[in-house]
Design a protein around this motif. Structure first.
Motif, mmCIF file in Angstrom:
data_model
loop_
_atom_site.group_PDB
_atom_site.id
_atom_site.type_symbol
_atom_site.label_atom_id
_atom_site.label_comp_id
_atom_site.label_asym_id
_atom_site.label_seq_id
_atom_site.Cartn_x
_atom_site.Cartn_y
_atom_site.Cartn_z
ATOM 1 N N ASP A 201 0.868 -1.180 0.000
ATOM 2 C CA ASP A 201 0.000 0.000 0.000
ATOM 3 C C ASP A 201 0.902 1.226 0.000
ATOM 4 O O ASP A 201 1.517 1.563 1.023
ATOM 5 C CB ASP A 201 -0.916 -0.010 1.232
ATOM 6 N N LYS A 204 0.117 3.939 2.704
ATOM 7 C CA LYS A 204 -0.149 3.524 4.077
ATOM 8 C C LYS A 204 0.637 4.413 5.037
ATOM 9 O O LYS A 204 1.861 4.543 4.944
ATOM 10 C CB LYS A 204 0.250 2.070 4.281
ATOM 11 N N GLY A 205 -0.077 5.056 5.963
ATOM 12 C CA GLY A 205 0.552 5.941 6.934
ATOM 13 C C GLY A 205 0.831 7.339 6.416
ATOM 14 O O GLY A 205 1.316 8.192 7.173
ATOM 15 N N SER A 524 3.176 -7.221 4.924
ATOM 16 C CA SER A 524 2.539 -8.083 3.929
ATOM 17 C C SER A 524 3.396 -9.336 3.763
ATOM 18 O O SER A 524 4.608 -9.226 3.556
ATOM 19 C CB SER A 524 2.417 -7.345 2.592
ATOM 20 N N THR A 569 -2.624 0.360 -4.233
ATOM 21 C CA THR A 569 -2.077 -0.952 -3.886
ATOM 22 C C THR A 569 -1.402 -1.570 -5.104
ATOM 23 O O THR A 569 -1.965 -1.598 -6.199
ATOM 24 C CB THR A 569 -3.182 -1.883 -3.370
#
Length: 637
Positions: A201, A204-205, A524, A569
């Motif tokens: 991702d 992400k964050g 992941s 993604t």
């Protein structure tokens, strides 16, 4: 002058004079005129060497192509439509290529033999007697008459096909794939690879994207053209179909009962069962003797020499042999119908139909609705045909859409303003405008209030008019500020995600981080296949196409990223192993690869042959004759 020449040839002296004149003309080159006449195209549209085709030949070919197309098409195509969509030109090009090949073959002295044409004709199942399986001269003439061929024309076409086939076989008969080429193909398809991958991702964050009002306004000003709304038109539509006139027709119970009685055995009955005797013989003469005995009404038990004598009871769909099924279950077949003798699996079969057991008939109460709908639909179609004549009259009179609808007693349907694709500003689409796409497209080309032409589709007739026209314009910033903000946020998020994933791949490639460390940081798991896969076996693992392509186009140890379709993604993929095929794998796929390679080489050689033929044969085309043929279609007498 002609009279003088005629009188001259009535005497010996005159004939001598004419001979001197002819010799003199030849001396001075006048014979070139006659050579031009003899060597010209004449009535042909196109000619290559000694072969050519005229308008009648082209028309026959067009009829044949359309007949084959329309046999399986839901919407038959007419000659006029074929001309408009370029199909006639395609057929002309194909026929020109064909006579070019035939002219080339003739120049080499290649010709089909009578025996070859006869053997090919005998092999065509449509011309075979369903009882004996042999060529039936009467059936041959009937089939050719249906197709619009004379026997000589058909024989010529078969001969031409055999000539072309002979040239193609000559070009490919000695083709053998070189071992080095087959080996390369075996290595390509037999190579086994395994990969590792994890999901990443890219945002992400990451902090949310929150542009300022000034940035949103600046984005609006920089993208005025992109934000412009297209021209939209309010469409008024008239739709006419047979269903619109069902209320104007009547179907009585007596009519339904009459149709039911006349058709119940064919339409409303379960499939019948039939009992027939099936006899097999080792010798054809024995089968013929039995056929004569049974055809004359002889007892089955009196037949001698059969290796098998079986009574079978079945429905038509249960009989796999098409010829036997037609002989026992064909239209009008009654007890006593015969089949054979025909060779089946090395033996000779004879069959006789013993009895017919009709299927159960549905009561009239169950099928009344079906008959009423069908008969009502037919009568409504008749009414519609009359309305179509009236439609043409009122259109010619210059009526507007409202007046036309009033005359035909049909409603005018009004739609909110849509763009040329039939989409409103809010994104709504109307299926009816999709059905009337040709009428709507013309409504966008005409002025406001102008009436389109009549457009006939498979199910209905459409006419349309533009009620209002909304010119293209960019909405005011205040009206679409939220939309502009969302576009800017999406653009910035996409850019940030792409930069993030590219940065990760660069770090792995430079050695700043390992593949496993990157997966751990992304929380992941690293996944892999349980075994290496080849290009031939990748489909068995349900591997998506983009991943397959990346697997087999990426170097060993290299890392790539693939979009997943989910926002932000990506798949991060690395090629772990590349294994050449072993001896067993080479032997397993070698024969298949070699055959496929030879076929590909054969096709290449056929294309080379066609190119050489085209290069060496001069094709002459009579454009005026071709245009004249097209006029017979576009301007029928």
């Amino acid at each position: 002058m002609l009279a003088l020449m005629k009188r001259l040839t009535n005497s010996v002296f005159g004939k001598v004079v004419v001979m001197i004149i002819v010799i003199g003309m030849a001396f001075w080159g006048v014979d070139s005129i006659f050579n031009l006449v003899r060597g010209g195209l004449g009535a042909n549209i196109a000619q290559a060497g000694a072969r050519g085709f005229d308008p009648n030949d082209l028309d026959r070919r067009v009829e044949s192509v359309l007949r084959n197309m329309n046999a399986t098409s839901e919407k038959p195509i007419t000659k006029t439509e074929a001309l408009e969509n370029g199909l006639i030109d395609q057929i002309f090009t194909a026929e020109t290529a064909r006579i070019t090949a035939l002219g080339y073959g003739a120049s080499l002295g290649i010709a089909s033999s009578t025996d070859g044409v006869l053997a090919e004709t005998r092999s065509i199942e449509a011309f075979q007697n369903p009882l004996t399986g042999e060529l039936d001269a009467t059936l041959l003439r009937q089939r050719l008459q249906q197709l619009g061929f004379t026997l000589s024309e058909f024989e010529e076409q078969i001969g031409d096909d055999l000539m072309i086939e002979t040239m193609q076989k000559g070009a490919t008969s000695a083709v053998a794939a070189p071992k080095v080429l087959s080996d390369l193909q075996v290595l390509y398809f037999g190579e086994a690879r395994n990969v590792s991958w994890f999901l990443f991702d890219a945002l992400k964050g990451a902090a949310p994207v929150e542009p300022t009002p000034q940035e949103v306004r600046a984005y609006y000003d920089a993208n005025l053209e992109q934000l412009k709304q297209p021209e939209r038109r309010g469409i008024d539509l008239l739709r006419m179909s047979a269903e619109d006139f069902l209320g104007e027709v009547e179907v009585t119970d007596q009519e339904i009962a009459t149709i039911y009685e006349a058709t119940k055995s064919e339409r409303f009955s379960a499939p019948d069962q039939r009992t027939y005797a099936e006899l097999l013989f080792a010798e054809r003469d024995a089968a013929r003797t039995a056929f004569g005995l049974l055809a004359g009404g002889g007892d089955l038990n009196a037949v001698r020499g059969a290796t098998s004598n079986v009574l079978k009871t079945s429905r038509s769909a249960e009989v796999a042999d098409v010829a036997l099924r037609d002989a026992m279950f064909g239209a009008g077949k009654q007890s006593g119908a015969m089949f054979g003798p025909r060779e089946v699996n090395g033996q000779w079969m004879v069959a006789r139909l013993i009895s017919v057991q009709p299927g159960a008939v549905k009561p009239i109460e169950e099928v009344t609705g079906v008959i009423r709908d069908e008969l009502g639909g037919e009568r409504a179609q008749v009414v519609m045909n009359e309305k179509m004549d009236r439609l043409d009259e009122v259109v010619s009179a210059g009526y507007d859409l409202e007046k036309i609808a009033e005359e035909l007693k049909l409603p005018v349907m009004s739609f909110a303003a849509v763009d040329a694709n039939g989409v409103t500003e809010q994104g709504q689409q109307f299926s009816l405008l999709g059905e009337a796409k040709e009428a709507m497209a013309q409504a966008f080309r005409l002025g406001q209030g102008e009436l389109t032409s009549r457009f006939d589709t498979q199910n209905a007739i459409f006419m349309a008019s533009a009620r209002e026209i909304i010119e293209p314009s960019t909405p005011a910033f205040e009206d679409i500020e939220d939309t502009v903000r969302a576009m800017l946020v999406t653009e910035r998020r996409d850019s940030a995600a792409l930069a993030g994933v590219n940065g990760l791949v660069d770090r792995i490639g430079s050695g700043a981080t390992t593949f496993e460390q990157a997966a751990s940081a992304a929380a992941s798991p690293v996944e892999t296949f349980p075994q290496s896969v080849t290009r031939a076996t990748a489909g068995q693992f349900a591997i998506p196409g983009p991943i397959q392509q990346a697997m087999f186009s990426t170097q060993l140890g290299k890392v790539v990223n693939l979009a997943t379709g989910a926002p932000n993604t990506y798949v991060i993929l690395k090629v772990d192993t590349i294994e050449p095929p072993g001896e067993a794998a080479r032997a397993d796929i070698g024969a298949e690869i070699s055959s496929a390679t030879e076929n590909a080489l054969g096709q290449d050689l056929i294309q080379a042959l066609q190119a050489e033929i085209t290069k060496s044969m001069k094709v002459r085309i009579n454009d005026a004759s071709l245009a004249g043929y097209k006029r017979t279609i576009s301007e029928p007498q």
